[in-house]
Design a protein around this motif. Structure first.
Motif, PDB file in Angstrom:
ATOM      1  N   MET A   7       1.126  -1.139  -0.051  1.00 25.69           N
ATOM      2  CA  MET A   7       0.011   0.032   0.042  1.00 25.69           C
ATOM      3  C   MET A   7       0.826   1.270  -0.006  1.00 25.69           C
ATOM      4  SD  MET A   7      -3.095   0.836   2.685  1.00 25.69           S
ATOM      5  CE  MET A   7      -3.645  -0.895   2.709  1.00 25.69           C
ATOM      6  N   MET A   8       1.983   1.164   0.718  1.00 23.21           N
ATOM      7  CA  MET A   8       2.957   2.431   0.949  1.00 23.21           C
ATOM      8  C   MET A   8       3.554   2.514  -0.403  1.00 23.21           C
ATOM      9  SD  MET A   8       2.835   4.053   3.987  1.00 23.21           S
ATOM     10  CE  MET A   8       4.467   4.845   3.485  1.00 23.21           C
ATOM     11  N   ALA A   9       3.897   1.310  -1.089  1.00 20.33           N
ATOM     12  CA  ALA A   9       4.796   1.474  -2.380  1.00 20.33           C
ATOM     13  C   ALA A   9       3.840   2.019  -3.446  1.00 20.33           C
ATOM     14  CB  ALA A   9       5.250   0.134  -2.670  1.00 20.33           C
ATOM     15  N   ASP A  10       2.587   1.673  -3.451  1.00 17.90           N
ATOM     16  CA  ASP A  10       1.808   2.290  -4.508  1.00 17.90           C
ATOM     17  C   ASP A  10       1.406   3.613  -4.183  1.00 17.90           C
ATOM     18  OD1 ASP A  10       1.401  -0.132  -5.524  1.00 17.90           O
ATOM     19  OD2 ASP A  10      -0.473  -0.909  -4.559  1.00 17.90           O
ATOM     20  N   ALA A  11       1.445   4.204  -2.853  1.00 16.79           N
ATOM     21  CA  ALA A  11       1.102   5.613  -2.576  1.00 16.79           C
ATOM     22  C   ALA A  11       2.410   6.321  -3.159  1.00 16.79           C
ATOM     23  CB  ALA A  11       0.983   5.804  -1.194  1.00 16.79           C
ATOM     24  N   MET A  12       3.699   5.831  -2.987  1.00 17.42           N
ATOM     25  CA  MET A  12       4.863   6.537  -3.278  1.00 17.42           C
ATOM     26  C   MET A  12       4.686   6.659  -4.829  1.00 17.42           C
ATOM     27  SD  MET A  12       6.467   7.709  -0.535  1.00 17.42           S
ATOM     28  CE  MET A  12       8.149   7.718  -0.974  1.00 17.42           C
ATOM     29  N   PHE A  42      -5.113   0.057   8.022  1.00 16.31           N
ATOM     30  CA  PHE A  42      -3.993   0.984   7.856  1.00 16.31           C
ATOM     31  C   PHE A  42      -4.418   2.020   6.664  1.00 16.31           C
ATOM     32  CE2 PHE A  42       0.122   1.836   5.751  1.00 16.31           C
ATOM     33  CZ  PHE A  42       0.506   2.615   6.748  1.00 16.31           C
ATOM     34  N   ALA A  43      -5.282   1.570   5.816  1.00 17.70           N
ATOM     35  CA  ALA A  43      -5.653   2.825   4.813  1.00 17.70           C
ATOM     36  C   ALA A  43      -6.192   4.031   5.382  1.00 17.70           C
ATOM     37  CB  ALA A  43      -6.672   2.039   3.750  1.00 17.70           C
ATOM     38  N   ASP A  44      -6.765   3.687   6.539  1.00 16.00           N
ATOM     39  CA  ASP A  44      -7.497   4.869   7.375  1.00 16.00           C
ATOM     40  C   ASP A  44      -6.434   5.733   7.977  1.00 16.00           C
ATOM     41  OD1 ASP A  44      -9.830   3.876   6.609  1.00 16.00           O
ATOM     42  OD2 ASP A  44     -10.335   3.012   8.822  1.00 16.00           O
ATOM     43  N   TRP A  45      -5.111   5.217   8.297  1.00 15.79           N
ATOM     44  CA  TRP A  45      -4.067   5.815   8.950  1.00 15.79           C
ATOM     45  C   TRP A  45      -2.942   6.293   8.021  1.00 15.79           C
ATOM     46  CZ3 TRP A  45      -7.077   7.123  12.660  1.00 15.79           C
ATOM     47  CH2 TRP A  45      -7.994   6.050  12.874  1.00 15.79           C
ATOM     48  N   MET A  46      -2.993   5.814   6.806  1.00 19.49           N
ATOM     49  CA  MET A  46      -1.830   5.951   6.081  1.00 19.49           C
ATOM     50  C   MET A  46      -1.717   7.565   5.602  1.00 19.49           C
ATOM     51  SD  MET A  46      -0.592   4.055   2.452  1.00 19.49           S
ATOM     52  CE  MET A  46      -1.873   4.829   1.480  1.00 19.49           C
ATOM     53  N   PRO A  47      -2.505   8.292   5.274  1.00 24.07           N
ATOM     54  CA  PRO A  47      -2.585   9.586   5.020  1.00 24.07           C
ATOM     55  C   PRO A  47      -1.730  10.146   6.205  1.00 24.07           C
ATOM     56  CG  PRO A  47      -4.693   8.779   4.375  1.00 24.07           C
ATOM     57  CD  PRO A  47      -4.167   7.818   5.144  1.00 24.07           C
ATOM     58  N   GLU A  48      -1.996  10.081   7.401  1.00 26.93           N
ATOM     59  CA  GLU A  48      -1.381  10.524   8.533  1.00 26.93           C
ATOM     60  C   GLU A  48      -0.118  10.305   8.457  1.00 26.93           C
ATOM     61  OE1 GLU A  48      -1.995  11.773  13.060  1.00 26.93           O
ATOM     62  OE2 GLU A  48      -3.307  10.224  12.012  1.00 26.93           O
ATOM     63  N   VAL A  49       0.407   9.059   8.093  1.00 28.81           N
ATOM     64  CA  VAL A  49       1.807   8.589   8.101  1.00 28.81           C
ATOM     65  C   VAL A  49       2.285   9.476   7.031  1.00 28.81           C
ATOM     66  CG1 VAL A  49       3.367   6.608   7.504  1.00 28.81           C
ATOM     67  CG2 VAL A  49       1.233   6.328   9.188  1.00 28.81           C
ATOM     68  N   LEU A  50       1.928   9.431   5.828  1.00 31.56           N
ATOM     69  CA  LEU A  50       2.468  10.080   4.812  1.00 31.56           C
ATOM     70  C   LEU A  50       2.649  11.637   5.076  1.00 31.56           C
ATOM     71  CD1 LEU A  50       0.664   8.650   1.718  1.00 31.56           C
ATOM     72  CD2 LEU A  50       3.080   8.397   2.126  1.00 31.56           C
ATOM     73  N   GLU A  51       1.939  12.329   5.552  1.00 35.28           N
ATOM     74  CA  GLU A  51       1.983  13.643   6.011  1.00 35.28           C
ATOM     75  C   GLU A  51       3.287  13.669   6.882  1.00 35.28           C
ATOM     76  OE1 GLU A  51       1.800  17.056   8.529  1.00 35.28           O
ATOM     77  OE2 GLU A  51       1.341  14.816   9.400  1.00 35.28           O
ATOM     78  N   PHE A  52       3.518  13.045   7.900  1.00 33.94           N
ATOM     79  CA  PHE A  52       4.502  13.065   8.681  1.00 33.94           C
ATOM     80  C   PHE A  52       5.672  12.715   8.071  1.00 33.94           C
ATOM     81  CE2 PHE A  52       7.381  11.209  11.983  1.00 33.94           C
ATOM     82  CZ  PHE A  52       7.487  11.944  12.813  1.00 33.94           C
ATOM     83  N   ALA A  53       5.759  11.648   7.093  1.00 32.75           N
ATOM     84  CA  ALA A  53       7.104  11.441   6.679  1.00 32.75           C
ATOM     85  C   ALA A  53       7.361  12.436   5.540  1.00 32.75           C
ATOM     86  CB  ALA A  53       6.820   9.941   5.892  1.00 32.75           C
ATOM     87  N   LEU A  54       6.325  13.002   4.786  1.00 35.66           N
ATOM     88  CA  LEU A  54       6.714  13.529   3.575  1.00 35.66           C
ATOM     89  C   LEU A  54       6.682  15.041   3.380  1.00 35.66           C
ATOM     90  CD1 LEU A  54       5.055  11.172   0.637  1.00 35.66           C
ATOM     91  CD2 LEU A  54       7.755  11.286   1.643  1.00 35.66           C
ATOM     92  N   GLY A  55       5.603  15.308   4.603  1.00 34.26           N
ATOM     93  CA  GLY A  55       5.247  16.965   4.557  1.00 34.26           C
ATOM     94  C   GLY A  55       4.111  17.420   3.607  1.00 34.26           C
ATOM     95  N   ASP A  56       3.530  18.198   4.202  1.00 36.27           N
ATOM     96  CA  ASP A  56       2.266  18.832   3.596  1.00 36.27           C
ATOM     97  C   ASP A  56       2.184  18.792   2.089  1.00 36.27           C
ATOM     98  OD1 ASP A  56       0.993  19.061   5.923  1.00 36.27           O
ATOM     99  OD2 ASP A  56       1.526  20.979   6.446  1.00 36.27           O
ATOM    100  N   LYS A  57       3.234  19.387   1.463  1.00 34.49           N
ATOM    101  CA  LYS A  57       3.450  19.503   0.134  1.00 34.49           C
ATOM    102  C   LYS A  57       3.323  18.328  -0.556  1.00 34.49           C
ATOM    103  CE  LYS A  57       5.909  24.137   0.527  1.00 34.49           C
ATOM    104  NZ  LYS A  57       7.065  24.723   0.259  1.00 34.49           N
TER     105      LYS A  57
END
Length: 200
Positions: A19-24, A180-195
């Protein structure tokens, strides 16, 4: 940049890793993603992960350009790497006392996703003990996602271990964070930043 470390007996084909790989990939960030198959030996796993992390950080302006995301045992590894490198870490139902918990798992196992044989040797418990982090520094570098329904590890130990860190305590769920799909956006925000959180 994200380095994802899977858990005990798991692999890069776990559903959270995929799921993370696809999101990236959807964000055009596949080159900033790494998710290796970790060897059984904790020492070898840490050496592999450290090598990848250092390559990811080459040319980066700050170690915080890298986030290590670790699930279960991978969270134990991610904590050690974050303390060594000064990078960020996301812990998904992390093992807190890995040497204690995995001492009961010495023996022969099968991998979850391939059914390949997997041996966890007595010496690996000592290797885990050797990389236990006595206390974390700079709590703002850490984000804990812990499920109260974890059937393998105690979420209260996770909460207490990462006191002062950003925390998402998920009511219910399970060790694998099947939601995890419910929480992945928050994980991505922390990891990558808002932009970088929205697909291109």
């Amino acid at each position: 940049m994200i380095l994802y470390l899977h858990g005990f007996r798991s692999s890069p084909t776990s559903f959270k890793a995929r799921m993370m790989a696809d999101a990236m990939a959807s964000r055009g960030l596949s080159a900033a993603w790494a998710c290796p198959q970790l060897p059984a030996s904790p020492r070898a796993a840490i050496d592999l992960a450290m090598g990848i992390a250092r390559r990811q950080l080459e040319g980066a302006g700050s170690p915080r350009a890298l986030t290590v995301i670790g699930s279960s045992l991978g969270g134990f590894y991610a904590t050690w790497l974050a303390e060594q490198l000064g990078c960020k870490a996301v812990l998904l139902n992390p093992a807190v006392e890995a040497a204690r918990d995995l001492a009961t798992q010495v023996g022969e196992h099968r991998m979850y996703h391939s059914d390949a044989p997997f041996a966890f040797l007595p010496g690996y418990v000592d290797e885990l003990a050797a990389i236990h982090v006595p206390r974390i520094t700079q709590p703002d570098r850490y984000f804990l996602v812990a499920a109260t329904g974890d059937e393998v590890l105690d979420w209260r130990e996770m909460r207490d271990r990462y006191t002062g860190c950003r925390q998402r305590i998920v009511q219910g769920s399970d060790h694998g964070l099947s939601d995890f799909a419910d929480w992945m956006p928050e994980v991505l925000e922390f990891a990558l930043g808002d932009k970088q959180v929205r697909p291109q």
